[in-house]
Design an enzyme around this catalytic site. Structure first.
Site, PDB file in Angstrom:
ATOM      1  N   ALA A 282       0.981  -1.190   0.197  1.00 52.99           N
ATOM      2  CA  ALA A 282      -0.094  -0.045  -0.015  1.00 52.99           C
ATOM      3  C   ALA A 282       0.979   1.328   0.164  1.00 52.99           C
ATOM      4  O   ALA A 282       0.362   2.279   0.491  1.00 52.99           O
ATOM      5  CB  ALA A 282      -1.030  -0.136   1.029  1.00 52.99           C
TER       6      ALA A 282
ATOM      7  N   PHE B 152       2.791   4.255  -2.522  1.00 56.63           N
ATOM      8  CA  PHE B 152       2.089   5.142  -3.625  1.00 56.63           C
ATOM      9  C   PHE B 152       1.679   4.422  -4.843  1.00 56.63           C
ATOM     10  O   PHE B 152       0.508   4.611  -5.252  1.00 56.63           O
ATOM     11  CB  PHE B 152       3.189   6.176  -3.890  1.00 56.63           C
ATOM     12  CG  PHE B 152       3.602   7.178  -2.895  1.00 56.63           C
ATOM     13  CD1 PHE B 152       2.425   7.959  -2.381  1.00 56.63           C
ATOM     14  CD2 PHE B 152       4.801   7.535  -2.718  1.00 56.63           C
ATOM     15  CE1 PHE B 152       2.750   9.185  -1.247  1.00 56.63           C
ATOM     16  CE2 PHE B 152       5.010   8.564  -1.594  1.00 56.63           C
ATOM     17  CZ  PHE B 152       4.004   9.282  -1.018  1.00 56.63           C
TER      18      PHE B 152
ATOM     19  N   GLY C 137       0.666   0.836  -4.933  1.00 56.75           N
ATOM     20  CA  GLY C 137      -0.404   0.133  -4.499  1.00 56.75           C
ATOM     21  C   GLY C 137      -1.415   0.948  -4.217  1.00 56.75           C
ATOM     22  O   GLY C 137      -2.505   0.676  -4.738  1.00 56.75           O
TER      23      GLY C 137
ATOM     24  N   ARG D 203      17.450  -0.701 -10.951  1.00 50.82           N
ATOM     25  CA  ARG D 203      16.639  -1.671 -10.687  1.00 50.82           C
ATOM     26  C   ARG D 203      17.236  -2.948 -10.051  1.00 50.82           C
ATOM     27  O   ARG D 203      16.482  -3.494  -9.189  1.00 50.82           O
ATOM     28  CB  ARG D 203      15.710  -1.989 -11.816  1.00 50.82           C
ATOM     29  CG  ARG D 203      14.896  -0.709 -12.414  1.00 50.82           C
ATOM     30  CD  ARG D 203      13.998  -1.210 -13.400  1.00 50.82           C
ATOM     31  NE  ARG D 203      12.881  -0.144 -13.893  1.00 50.82           N
ATOM     32  CZ  ARG D 203      13.319   0.875 -14.901  1.00 50.82           C
ATOM     33  NH1 ARG D 203      14.340   0.878 -15.464  1.00 50.82           N
ATOM     34  NH2 ARG D 203      12.602   1.832 -15.112  1.00 50.82           N
TER      35      ARG D 203
ATOM     36  N   ASN E 276      14.211  -7.365  -2.655  1.00 49.38           N
ATOM     37  CA  ASN E 276      12.807  -7.360  -3.073  1.00 49.38           C
ATOM     38  C   ASN E 276      12.534  -8.908  -3.418  1.00 49.38           C
ATOM     39  O   ASN E 276      11.283  -9.070  -3.539  1.00 49.38           O
ATOM     40  CB  ASN E 276      12.542  -6.362  -4.356  1.00 49.38           C
ATOM     41  CG  ASN E 276      12.446  -5.165  -3.930  1.00 49.38           C
ATOM     42  OD1 ASN E 276      12.201  -4.651  -2.629  1.00 49.38           O
ATOM     43  ND2 ASN E 276      12.286  -4.030  -4.707  1.00 49.38           N
TER      44      ASN E 276
ATOM     45  N   SER F  82       6.649  -5.273  -8.953  1.00 44.37           N
ATOM     46  CA  SER F  82       7.951  -5.028  -7.961  1.00 44.37           C
ATOM     47  C   SER F  82       9.151  -4.945  -9.034  1.00 44.37           C
ATOM     48  O   SER F  82       9.300  -5.711 -10.022  1.00 44.37           O
ATOM     49  CB  SER F  82       7.920  -6.095  -6.970  1.00 44.37           C
ATOM     50  OG  SER F  82       6.779  -5.753  -6.340  1.00 44.37           O
ATOM     51  N   ASN F  83      10.347  -4.208  -8.614  1.00 43.54           N
ATOM     52  CA  ASN F  83      11.424  -4.112  -9.330  1.00 43.54           C
ATOM     53  C   ASN F  83      12.329  -4.967  -8.679  1.00 43.54           C
ATOM     54  O   ASN F  83      12.503  -5.076  -7.618  1.00 43.54           O
ATOM     55  CB  ASN F  83      12.135  -2.624  -9.648  1.00 43.54           C
ATOM     56  CG  ASN F  83      11.274  -1.940 -10.757  1.00 43.54           C
ATOM     57  OD1 ASN F  83      11.235  -2.543 -11.935  1.00 43.54           O
ATOM     58  ND2 ASN F  83      11.118  -0.826 -10.645  1.00 43.54           N
TER      59      ASN F  83
ATOM     60  N   HIS G  14      12.854  -4.278 -18.973  1.00 47.31           N
ATOM     61  CA  HIS G  14      12.179  -3.061 -18.276  1.00 47.31           C
ATOM     62  C   HIS G  14      13.598  -2.424 -17.595  1.00 47.31           C
ATOM     63  O   HIS G  14      13.845  -2.709 -16.683  1.00 47.31           O
ATOM     64  CB  HIS G  14      11.101  -3.249 -17.040  1.00 47.31           C
ATOM     65  CG  HIS G  14      10.710  -1.926 -16.631  1.00 47.31           C
ATOM     66  ND1 HIS G  14      10.307  -1.082 -17.460  1.00 47.31           N
ATOM     67  CD2 HIS G  14      10.526  -1.601 -15.371  1.00 47.31           C
ATOM     68  CE1 HIS G  14       9.691   0.034 -16.347  1.00 47.31           C
ATOM     69  NE2 HIS G  14       9.902  -0.467 -15.127  1.00 47.31           N
TER      70      HIS G  14
END
Length: 316
Positions: free
Chosen positions: A10, A12, A14, A95, A102, A126-127, A182
């Protein structure tokens, strides 16, 4: 309205995704979760209180989740799960700098999603994106067509925006495409890009087009450097929401997404940015795009770079 979507994380990105999905009216229920106590609950209340103003009826549910899977029962039976959990980039970070941190987060999230929403389509944002999409597939054990990554829609939108600004034309008149990864091996595709139906290569000189292509590749980094804390979320959340709607509406729309390749372009066993037809089961099929020899070579180079990185994440 039909169906249930869960947005994991949650921050920015999300919360804005949850807002866009709620306001779209495409889902009966939007669930927002976060590990920070009370954050998801508070944001769900806030978004939900816009219903009389914006005129939507979507039910908003916020839930705090714990390290052992506490709170994930709120995700039960979700048709679509958007995974935004993870740390954002800071200025100067690539990234890939986020990879190990992550990876742990995305693995834990994916395992809980598989437990509570075993039939869901998972959209990973997610990165580093390509690697986290591959990891989510491994951790959920889902068929690859049900785990897809969001990147190509965003990168394509950035490409189109820069072209429109350069030529002083409406964005609606511009059609662009980006494939590949990406990141540094992103493959913008000028040969498939047009303005009011005219080939882009006829409207921009090679030097200007190269500058726009390079700006597209580093579009996220440009925003990170300006913000100094956090990364882009308005355009990325619009892209993720578009994918989620395509799935729940079983629309069959063709969009550039990070999808599993099984022979397309002569490539197999790798997640890569390609055009794909989306529907209720995720990716219905990859839609090969006619490319120039140079563009195809760049796409294959991107695939090998991404493949090597995706093989590293299995043990993370």
């Amino acid at each position: 309205m039909a169906g249930k979507v869960a947005v994991i994380g949650a921050g920015f990105y999300g919360s804005t995704t949850a807002q866009r999905l709620a306001e779209s009216g495409a889902f009966d229920t939007v669930v927002l979760t976060d590990v920070i106590e009370g954050r998801a609950e508070g944001l769900a209340l806030d978004i939900g209180q816009a219903r009389p103003i914006e005129g939507f009826e979507t039910r908003l549910v916020g839930r705090t989740t714990g390290p052992s899977g506490e709170g994930y029962e709120a995700v039960d039976g979700a048709d679509v799960v958007v995974v935004t959990a993870g740390l954002p980039r800071k200025p100067g970070m690539s990234r890939l700098d986020l990879l190990e941190t992550n990876a742990k987060i995305v693995r834990q999230v994916s395992e809980n999603v598989a437990r509570h929403a075993p039939d869901a389509v998972v959209i990973v944002v997610s990165n580093p994106l390509d690697e986290m999409t591959a990891l989510a597939r491994l951790a959920t054990g889902f068929p690859p067509q049900r785990v897809i990554g969001q990147a190509g829609i965003l990168d394509t939108a950035r490409f189109a925006t820069f072209v429109a600004d350069e030529l002083g034309v409406p964005c609606s008149s511009v059609r662009t495409l980006t494939l590949g990864s990406h990141g540094d091996t992103m493959v913008p595709v000028p040969s498939r890009s047009t303005v009011d139906g005219r080939p882009l290569v006829e409207l921009l000189d090679a030097e200007t087009l190269d500058e726009i292509v390079e700006r597209t590749r580093s579009g996220g980094g440009e925003i990170v450097a300006l913000l100094k804390t956090g990364s882009a979320y308005y355009a990325p959340s619009a892209a993720a929401a578009q994918m989620a709607r395509a799935v729940v509406e079983d629309s069959g729309v063709v969009l550039p997404v990070c999808a599993w390749l099984d022979g397309e372009y002569g490539l197999s066993g790798v997640y890569l940015g390609v055009e794909a037809e989306l529907g209720a089961g995720g990716v219905r099929r990859v839609v090969p795009t006619p490319l120039t020899d140079d563009e195809l070579a760049a796409l294959r180079e991107a695939a090998e770079t991404v493949r090597a990185k995706q093989e590293q994440i299995a043990g993370l």
